[in-house]
Design an enzyme around this catalytic site. Structure first.
Site, mmCIF file in Angstrom:
data_model
loop_
_atom_site.group_PDB
_atom_site.id
_atom_site.type_symbol
_atom_site.label_atom_id
_atom_site.label_comp_id
_atom_site.label_asym_id
_atom_site.label_seq_id
_atom_site.Cartn_x
_atom_site.Cartn_y
_atom_site.Cartn_z
ATOM 1 N N SER A 42 0.801 -1.224 0.000
ATOM 2 C CA SER A 42 0.000 0.000 0.000
ATOM 3 C C SER A 42 0.834 1.274 0.000
ATOM 4 C CB SER A 42 -0.944 0.010 1.207
ATOM 5 O OG SER A 42 -0.229 0.182 2.413
ATOM 6 N N LYS A 119 0.996 4.558 6.897
ATOM 7 C CA LYS A 119 0.479 5.388 5.811
ATOM 8 C C LYS A 119 1.174 6.744 5.873
ATOM 9 C CE LYS A 119 -2.757 2.268 4.910
ATOM 10 N NZ LYS A 119 -2.677 1.413 3.703
#
Length: 279
Positions: A42, A119
């Site tokens: 991701s 993230k």
């Protein structure tokens, strides 16, 4: 009573050594740095599956999430951070806290599941965040974007989970070149980083306007079409807004990287990523 040959004393000294080693390791992990192994794609191409890094816990101060979570499935052992430091949970504050900055790569606890995620911090408290036609808008202003060619990797199983990458030029066969469009994104304040796109994804590339609440942050993966992040609500299996107290720390540098199914497969080590700064 110790044995005449001193073996009793030797055993006791060994036990004490192991005990203090565990205490020191626990303090190191709780107060200074936490190891983190990248399990998914991701955050490509900033972080690759198999990158190993230490999370800087001193960067933003300490909360209940700073306590370690210990999971050893083979032993049936699961000790959550809340089991140890749950008494600190609930007021969304931090001890010796300092505010994270937009563009930081952050490790945090999922607000519902407690799993660790990594993230990029995109939205600060009070910001309005939206994605329109694959372009990120912050407070109604489009971020800067420049074409950066294609990101290329081999279409093969990656990491311990053995997942195949997603390809913009797919479907492709085993061992073929897997491509994704790459752009350099510049956030307000000047932080620049690469992002990847696979193709138009309605829920990810055209979103509602999200207003970040006080004491919360909006997180996104750099691999924009392959990231479960704050664009998706917790009810829909996403991350939603991340409370300040759920942040564990900042990822600053890759220490080690392996492209194989195990870090022991030395022939798969990525020598060019050792001690690489995270931008």
């Amino acid at each position: 009573m110790a044995s005449k040959d001193g073996s009793g004393n030797a055993i006791w000294e060994t036990v004490k050594t192991i005990f203090w080693a565990l205490i020191i390791a626990g303090l190191f992990r709780t107060i200074l740095f936490q190891p983190f192994w990248i399990p998914s794609g991701s955050m490509k191409d900033t972080l690759l599956i198999g990158d190993f890094l230490f999370v800087n816990k001193m960067a933003y101060g300490y909360s209940y999430a700073s306590c370690p979570t210990i999971r050893i499935a083979s032993l049936g052992l699961e000790v959550d951070a809340k089991d140890i430091c749950g008494f600190l949970d609930g007021d969304n504050t931090r001890l010796l806290g300092s505010e994270p900055e937009r563009g930081d790569v952050v490790v945090f606890r999922h607000p519902v599941t407690g799993q660790d995620y990594i993230k990029r911090l995109i939205g600060l408290p009070g910001d309005k965040i939206q994605v329109r036609d694959s372009v990120l808008y912050i407070n109604d202003e489009a971020v800067g974007l420049e074409d950066a060619g294609n990101f290329s990797e081999v279409y093969e199983r990656q990491g311990p989970e053995g997942r195949y990458p997603r390809c913009e030029n797919g479907p492709v066969g085993e061992g073929a070149e897997c491509l994704k469009s790459r752009q350099t994104e510049t956030l307000p304040g000047g932080t620049s980083h690469d992002i990847l796109n696979i193709g138009f994804q309605p829920r990810a590339d055209d979103t509602d306007v999200f207003t970040v609440p006080e004491g919360h942050y909006f997180m996104m993966g750099d691999n924009r079409d392959n990231s479960t992040d704050s664009r998706f609500s917790q009810m829909a299996g996403g991350v939603g807004m991340v409370p300040f107290e759920n942040i564990i720390g900042r990822a600053d540098r890759i220490m080690f990287s392996s492209a194989g199914r195990s870090m022991l497969f030395f022939w798969t080590w990525r020598g060019d990523r050792f001690f690489k700064a995270i931008e």
